[in-house]
Design a protein around this motif. Structure first.
Motif, PDB file in Angstrom:
ATOM      1  N   ILE A  18       0.770  -1.198  -0.021  1.00 27.60           N
ATOM      2  CA  ILE A  18       0.086  -0.136  -0.116  1.00 27.60           C
ATOM      3  C   ILE A  18       0.874   0.935   0.218  1.00 27.60           C
ATOM      4  CG2 ILE A  18      -1.638   1.315   1.471  1.00 27.60           C
ATOM      5  CD1 ILE A  18      -2.872  -1.439   2.410  1.00 27.60           C
ATOM      6  N   LYS A  34      -1.640   8.129   4.895  1.00 30.07           N
ATOM      7  CA  LYS A  34      -2.701   6.851   4.663  1.00 30.07           C
ATOM      8  C   LYS A  34      -2.185   5.844   5.548  1.00 30.07           C
ATOM      9  CE  LYS A  34      -5.137   9.172   1.476  1.00 30.07           C
ATOM     10  NZ  LYS A  34      -6.424   9.310   1.757  1.00 30.07           N
ATOM     11  N   ILE A  38      -4.407   3.941   8.602  1.00 29.71           N
ATOM     12  CA  ILE A  38      -4.741   2.496   8.766  1.00 29.71           C
ATOM     13  C   ILE A  38      -4.482   2.007   9.731  1.00 29.71           C
ATOM     14  CG2 ILE A  38      -3.909   0.468   8.057  1.00 29.71           C
ATOM     15  CD1 ILE A  38      -3.807   1.755   5.124  1.00 29.71           C
ATOM     16  N   LYS A  70     -10.104   4.811   1.360  1.00 24.60           N
ATOM     17  CA  LYS A  70      -9.886   3.806   0.319  1.00 24.60           C
ATOM     18  C   LYS A  70      -9.316   2.305   1.005  1.00 24.60           C
ATOM     19  CE  LYS A  70      -8.942   6.917  -3.529  1.00 24.60           C
ATOM     20  NZ  LYS A  70      -8.073   7.152  -4.375  1.00 24.60           N
ATOM     21  N   ALA A  71      -9.108   2.113   2.269  1.00 18.64           N
ATOM     22  CA  ALA A  71      -8.587   0.906   2.744  1.00 18.64           C
ATOM     23  C   ALA A  71      -9.689   0.313   3.399  1.00 18.64           C
ATOM     24  CB  ALA A  71      -7.476   1.143   3.889  1.00 18.64           C
ATOM     25  N   TYR A  91      -6.277  -1.699  -0.150  1.00 18.43           N
ATOM     26  CA  TYR A  91      -6.480  -0.136  -0.393  1.00 18.43           C
ATOM     27  C   TYR A  91      -6.729  -0.413  -1.832  1.00 18.43           C
ATOM     28  CZ  TYR A  91      -5.324   4.607  -0.301  1.00 18.43           C
ATOM     29  OH  TYR A  91      -5.388   5.909  -0.676  1.00 18.43           O
TER      30      TYR A  91
END
Length: 105
Positions: A18, A34, A38, A70-71, A91
């Motif tokens: 990712i 990002k 997560i 988006k994960a 992702y």
């Protein structure tokens, strides 16, 4: 009660992929942000492990939650051991269902 977080051995590979993917199109600052999103979503499972959608049609006890925009984090809760096992992190539309099934869930 606080639950312990454990990771399937391949989750480190998920996270690395990712970060590398995001680095390629958005740079290191966005990739770091990002990844932090997560990690924050995973950390919340210590205190609230039963959140997310139960996906018994995929595998018994499998749950999924979003992380950021988006994960997806796929995991199971073991109440007896007070553990959350993270099975997969995907992702950008990657197939978390197939990845979870391939890893034993």
């Amino acid at each position: 009660m606080t639950y312990r977080i454990r990771f399937h051995p391949l989750v480190a590979r998920d996270l690395d992929a990712i970060v590398r993917w995001i680095l390629g199109y958005a740079g290191p600052d966005i990739a770091a942000r990002k990844l932090a999103e997560i990690e924050e979503a995973i950390a919340t499972l210590r205190d609230t492990p039963h959140k997310g959608s139960i996906r018994d049609e995929i595998a018994p006890g499998l749950r999924a939650i979003p992380a950021g925009r988006k994960a997806v984090i796929a995991f199971v809760v073991d109440d007896e051991a007070a553990e959350v096992l993270i099975f997969a992190v995907t992702y950008g539309g990657a197939n978390w269902v197939s990845r979870s099934k391939a890893r034993g869930r």
